[in-house]
Design a protein around this motif. Sequence first.
Motif: not given
Length: 213
Positions: A142-150, A152-167
């Motif tokens: 469950v934790s891995q699913g939250i990490e992969g879908t929420v 990393t895409p939103f915390l990491v992707g948003d901070r580097v200016g990338l769309h979650p799908m691009v990440v």
Amino acid sequence: HFLGQVAQGGMGVVLQVVQVSLIVPFTWFLLVDWPRLVAAVRGLVPPRWVPVVSDAAVEIDSRIFAFVRGQILVCALLGVLYTAGLLIAGIDLAVTVGMMSGFLFLVPYLGTVVGLVLSCTLALLKFGPDWHVLACIATFVVSQGIEGTVLTPFLVGDRVGLHPMVVIIALMVGGNLLGIWGLLVAVPVTAALAVIGELTLRHYQNSSFYRGA
């Protein structure tokens, strides 16, 4: 043949230890000589391109720094999720195993594998083969699913200016091409390429060819 295999394995271990021990002095000398390296690279850039290259370098540096901060935040939140799940499952050393697994996620999926093995082993030693082992597995799945879908895409992707799908796509491509190392460098490399692409597009739109002058 057996002695030869033992000697070869021993040399492999020694080489691995030497390589790891070289990380600290290598990092130290790199930090000491970093201004000189930057000056040398800047000296190779034509003067008319210095402002553009400097802007690109600053933007890439800020995005990579944001990626590192975002990745650390993801690891901290994963540690909390792991710890909470293991505490609910009644596992001994839940805080230690959970936070260590979150920290080890700096290398993608390493923390998940280590934490899953340790928690399942502790559950088997304390409770035997019952639902507690399934609870440990569910915690990491469950934790891995939250990490992969929420996370990393939103915390990491948003901070580097990338769309979650691009990440997500960058991680998939990097993992398929280079394995663990590809997962490590996928987002920073993608962020750097995005900066270069944005600057190239901006330069093209300001050119006389695009404006028809």
